[in-house]
Design a protein around this motif. Structure first.
Motif, PDB file in Angstrom:
ATOM      1  N   THR A 295       1.832   6.904  -6.695  1.00  0.00           N
ATOM      2  CA  THR A 295       0.737   7.703  -7.231  1.00  0.00           C
ATOM      3  C   THR A 295       0.681   9.079  -6.579  1.00  0.00           C
ATOM      4  O   THR A 295       0.882  10.092  -7.246  1.00  0.00           O
ATOM      5  N   THR A 296       0.441   9.140  -5.303  1.00  0.00           N
ATOM      6  CA  THR A 296       0.296  10.412  -4.611  1.00  0.00           C
ATOM      7  C   THR A 296       1.627  11.148  -4.511  1.00  0.00           C
ATOM      8  O   THR A 296       1.690  12.352  -4.735  1.00  0.00           O
ATOM      9  N   GLY A 297       2.680  10.423  -4.203  1.00  0.00           N
ATOM     10  CA  GLY A 297       3.992  11.039  -4.048  1.00  0.00           C
ATOM     11  C   GLY A 297       4.758  11.197  -5.340  1.00  0.00           C
ATOM     12  O   GLY A 297       5.789  11.846  -5.387  1.00  0.00           O
ATOM     13  N   MET A 298       4.262  10.566  -6.416  1.00  0.00           N
ATOM     14  CA  MET A 298       4.913  10.615  -7.727  1.00  0.00           C
ATOM     15  C   MET A 298       6.402  10.264  -7.633  1.00  0.00           C
ATOM     16  O   MET A 298       7.248  10.935  -8.205  1.00  0.00           O
ATOM     17  N   MET A 299       6.700   9.203  -6.909  1.00  0.00           N
ATOM     18  CA  MET A 299       8.087   8.779  -6.720  1.00  0.00           C
ATOM     19  C   MET A 299       8.432   7.622  -7.645  1.00  0.00           C
ATOM     20  O   MET A 299       7.593   6.778  -7.939  1.00  0.00           O
ATOM     21  N   SER A 300       9.682   7.593  -8.047  1.00  0.00           N
ATOM     22  CA  SER A 300      10.189   6.482  -8.854  1.00  0.00           C
ATOM     23  C   SER A 300      10.483   5.301  -7.932  1.00  0.00           C
ATOM     24  O   SER A 300      10.607   5.456  -6.706  1.00  0.00           O
ATOM     25  N   LEU A 301      10.640   4.126  -8.514  1.00  0.00           N
ATOM     26  CA  LEU A 301      10.994   2.955  -7.703  1.00  0.00           C
ATOM     27  C   LEU A 301      12.369   3.111  -7.064  1.00  0.00           C
ATOM     28  O   LEU A 301      12.591   2.601  -5.969  1.00  0.00           O
ATOM     29  N   ASP A 302      13.268   3.813  -7.729  1.00  0.00           N
ATOM     30  CA  ASP A 302      14.587   4.050  -7.124  1.00  0.00           C
ATOM     31  C   ASP A 302      14.452   4.902  -5.867  1.00  0.00           C
ATOM     32  O   ASP A 302      15.089   4.618  -4.845  1.00  0.00           O
ATOM     33  N   GLU A 303      13.624   5.941  -5.928  1.00  0.00           N
ATOM     34  CA  GLU A 303      13.404   6.773  -4.736  1.00  0.00           C
ATOM     35  C   GLU A 303      12.728   5.962  -3.638  1.00  0.00           C
ATOM     36  O   GLU A 303      13.101   6.050  -2.461  1.00  0.00           O
TER      37      GLU A 303
ATOM     38  N   ALA B 148       0.836  -1.206   0.000  1.00  0.00           N
ATOM     39  CA  ALA B 148       0.000   0.000   0.000  1.00  0.00           C
ATOM     40  C   ALA B 148       0.870   1.255   0.000  1.00  0.00           C
ATOM     41  O   ALA B 148       0.577   2.226  -0.701  1.00  0.00           O
ATOM     42  N   LEU B 149       1.956   1.238   0.767  1.00  0.00           N
ATOM     43  CA  LEU B 149       2.856   2.382   0.846  1.00  0.00           C
ATOM     44  C   LEU B 149       3.561   2.633  -0.485  1.00  0.00           C
ATOM     45  O   LEU B 149       3.630   3.774  -0.963  1.00  0.00           O
ATOM     46  N   ILE B 150       4.061   1.590  -1.103  1.00  0.00           N
ATOM     47  CA  ILE B 150       4.726   1.727  -2.407  1.00  0.00           C
ATOM     48  C   ILE B 150       3.749   2.309  -3.423  1.00  0.00           C
ATOM     49  O   ILE B 150       4.084   3.235  -4.166  1.00  0.00           O
ATOM     50  N   LYS B 151       2.545   1.769  -3.440  1.00  0.00           N
ATOM     51  CA  LYS B 151       1.540   2.251  -4.385  1.00  0.00           C
ATOM     52  C   LYS B 151       1.229   3.723  -4.121  1.00  0.00           C
ATOM     53  O   LYS B 151       1.134   4.525  -5.048  1.00  0.00           O
ATOM     54  N   GLN B 152       1.091   4.097  -2.859  1.00  0.00           N
ATOM     55  CA  GLN B 152       0.805   5.491  -2.517  1.00  0.00           C
ATOM     56  C   GLN B 152       1.964   6.403  -2.898  1.00  0.00           C
ATOM     57  O   GLN B 152       1.753   7.486  -3.436  1.00  0.00           O
ATOM     58  N   TRP B 153       3.182   5.972  -2.638  1.00  0.00           N
ATOM     59  CA  TRP B 153       4.343   6.792  -3.000  1.00  0.00           C
ATOM     60  C   TRP B 153       4.442   6.959  -4.507  1.00  0.00           C
ATOM     61  O   TRP B 153       4.858   7.994  -4.989  1.00  0.00           O
TER      62      TRP B 153
END
Length: 130
Positions: A57-65, A50-55
């Motif tokens: 979408t909402t956080g617009m973060m890359s997988l590296d970040e 859930a956190l990865i998905k939120q980061w």
């Protein structure tokens, strides 16, 4: 014994493709348990999904970040990653506001050939002839 949720249930619940969960595992963002040869996730991993998905979408973060944040403690590297991302979002907001103003102007411009518009020309610097 902890409760484990089968991967098919996770896929349906979060709306994430099966291949994405496999990829996140290969990237060491998740750890699945095996039950009867099938992947299952405990509550901690479900919260992580859930956190990865939120980061993303909402956080617009890359997988590296995201990987940096998941592996770092709340140290300077963690804060540096978040601060850099906030700066990047601010820059994108500025770019989007500029694009919006330009597109709004285009809707009101009466010139049929926009490169002839004096207001447009005033915003462009041309190279000087040699």
């Amino acid at each position: 014994m902890q409760q484990l949720t089968p991967i098919a249930t996770v896929v349906r619940h979060f709306g994430i493709p099966l291949s994405t969960l496999h990829y996140w595992e290969r990237r060491n963002l998740l750890t699945a348990h095996r039950r009867g040869g099938r992947r299952c996730y405990d509550a901690d991993q479900l919260y992580r999904i859930a956190l990865i998905k939120q980061w993303q979408t909402t956080g617009m973060m890359s997988l590296d970040e995201i990987a940096t944040l998941l592996t770092a403690t709340r140290s300077e590297s963690w804060h540096a990653t978040v601060t850099a991302h906030i700066t990047d979002i601010g820059n994108r907001v500025t770019e989007l506001e500029t694009a919006r103003r330009y597109l709004d102007y285009l809707l009101t411009c009466t010139h049929t050939q926009l490169e002839q518009c004096p207001n447009y020309r005033a915003t462009v610097t041309l190279p000087k002839p040699d």
